[in-house]
Design a protein around this motif. Sequence first.
Motif, short mmCIF file in Angstrom:
data_model
loop_
_atom_site.label_atom_id
_atom_site.label_comp_id
_atom_site.label_asym_id
_atom_site.label_seq_id
_atom_site.Cartn_x
_atom_site.Cartn_y
_atom_site.Cartn_z
N GLU A 156 0.83 -1.21 0.00
CA GLU A 156 0.00 0.00 0.00
C GLU A 156 0.86 1.25 0.00
O GLU A 156 0.57 2.24 -0.70
CB GLU A 156 -0.93 -0.01 1.23
CG GLU A 156 -1.82 1.21 1.36
CD GLU A 156 -2.91 1.28 0.30
OE1 GLU A 156 -3.25 2.40 -0.12
OE2 GLU A 156 -3.41 0.21 -0.12
N VAL A 202 2.21 2.18 -3.62
CA VAL A 202 1.30 2.49 -4.72
C VAL A 202 1.30 3.98 -5.04
O VAL A 202 1.29 4.82 -4.14
CB VAL A 202 -0.13 2.02 -4.40
CG1 VAL A 202 -1.13 2.56 -5.41
CG2 VAL A 202 -0.21 0.52 -4.38
N ASP A 244 -0.16 6.82 -8.48
CA ASP A 244 -1.12 6.86 -9.57
C ASP A 244 -0.55 6.29 -10.87
O ASP A 244 -1.26 6.17 -11.86
CB ASP A 244 -1.65 8.28 -9.79
CG ASP A 244 -0.55 9.29 -10.08
OD1 ASP A 244 0.63 8.89 -10.16
OD2 ASP A 244 -0.86 10.49 -10.22
N TRP A 295 -6.20 -7.25 -2.23
CA TRP A 295 -5.72 -5.86 -2.22
C TRP A 295 -5.45 -5.38 -3.65
O TRP A 295 -5.87 -4.28 -4.04
CB TRP A 295 -4.45 -5.76 -1.38
CG TRP A 295 -3.77 -4.43 -1.49
CD1 TRP A 295 -4.06 -3.30 -0.82
CD2 TRP A 295 -2.69 -4.10 -2.40
NE1 TRP A 295 -3.24 -2.26 -1.23
CE2 TRP A 295 -2.40 -2.73 -2.20
CE3 TRP A 295 -1.96 -4.83 -3.33
CZ2 TRP A 295 -1.39 -2.08 -2.92
CZ3 TRP A 295 -0.98 -4.18 -4.06
CH2 TRP A 295 -0.69 -2.83 -3.85
N SER A 355 -8.63 -4.74 -5.45
CA SER A 355 -9.29 -3.51 -4.99
C SER A 355 -8.66 -2.25 -5.57
O SER A 355 -9.31 -1.21 -5.69
CB SER A 355 -9.26 -3.44 -3.46
OG SER A 355 -7.96 -3.11 -2.98
N LYS A 356 -7.39 -2.35 -5.95
CA LYS A 356 -6.67 -1.22 -6.54
C LYS A 356 -6.78 -1.20 -8.06
O LYS A 356 -6.28 -0.28 -8.72
CB LYS A 356 -5.19 -1.28 -6.16
CG LYS A 356 -4.92 -1.14 -4.67
CD LYS A 356 -5.23 0.26 -4.19
CE LYS A 356 -4.93 0.42 -2.71
NZ LYS A 356 -5.28 1.77 -2.21
N LEU A 381 -5.26 -3.30 -10.04
CA LEU A 381 -3.94 -3.61 -10.59
C LEU A 381 -3.97 -4.92 -11.37
O LEU A 381 -4.74 -5.83 -11.05
CB LEU A 381 -2.90 -3.71 -9.48
CG LEU A 381 -2.68 -2.48 -8.59
CD1 LEU A 381 -1.61 -2.79 -7.55
CD2 LEU A 381 -2.28 -1.28 -9.43
#
Length: 405
Positions: free
Chosen positions: A161, A164, A166, A195, A198-199, A201
């Motif tokens: 986290e 990360v 943008d 995770w 949720s991002k 990725l």
Amino acid sequence: MSAARVSQRISAIAESATLAVDAKAKALKAAGRPVIGFGAGEPDFPTPGYIVQAAIEAASQPKYHRYSPAGGLPELKKAIAEKTFRDSGYKADASQVLVTNGGKQAVYNTFATLVDPGDEVIVPTPFWTTYPEAIRLAGGVPVEVFAGPEQDYLVTVEQLEAAVTDRTKILLFVSPSNPTGSVYSPEQVAEIGQWAASKGLWVVTDEIYEHLTYDGVPFTSIATAVPELGDKVVILNGVAKTYAMTGWRVGWMIGPADVIKAATNLQSHATSNVSNIPQIAALAAVSGPLTAVDEMKVAFDRRRKAIVAGLNAIDGVECPTPKGAFYVYADVRALLGKEFPTANGPVCPSTSAELAALILDEVEVAVVPGEAFGPSGYLRLSYALGDDDLATGVARLQDFLGQAK
């Protein structure tokens, strides 16, 4: 002003440190030196006979003397899809498979296909030496997230986290790990995968050591464990480690049909099809039993226990017990800055690269320094070599490193 002879893009690539160490060790052996090589991740077993026989028979068939589809023989792609479902529960169609010239081309194809200039790829560290170079070649930016021995070289969601931005597009996930041998638990795999989902990725998961886990630790495919990832996951794999086929050069990538189609287009211009004879050997491997693999794993497990015990008997060396692959990743930070006696007087290595060079020069044991995989202060040793060589090599390390003052 004269132009540079070699492009900046290629000049910036670091040599494969593991192959460089292995090449130096083999050159010294060829010169008659009794070098013990812990450098290359290469099983010392021969490829199982039924696989070799399949290749011999294929070599006599004229149809395999010709070009074949750039993306792989249809029967092999189908078998890889079936093998993936058998071993990890991930369902893919043959159209989602690209057969590559070894696992390295699968890595390169994947990042070249997914990454645009400036895109960031999170790389849990210690990492296999080729990953960041393939990312950079694609114009991407590898973002290292380091997990040390105190957390068994396993990154946490909190660490990810914090990394990360943008510009983050991909999470690279490797379990069992090269170079550390660490294996994420099913719970950790699910947490990290959820995770990433949720991002939004992509996840690129290298599963080439899927069959090499110990102490009852299961292999968990993040692609299967986290269906929420949907079509934003690419699986990398190959026959090299599981079937002792490093020299046959057959790997593959599995992913969404559009990504595989694009990567196949790239490969059609780069190398075209993988040699047909190794493809038939790979077909025999992935379609056949895992008996030979299980036999090799018994030997690897024995060697794993021996090398961990031997290294941990050296003052200043801390070696966690790996749960997978066939590597140990020893913490040697306590030895850096210490004096080691040599014929030319005491030497004080300040980095693990200097220590590895000193070990090779003084006691003819080849190991790979941590700089190849991330921060200095560590040594990677492969225990995929014979029991006698392993015992001799560890004894030499104990004698030499035990003299540190």
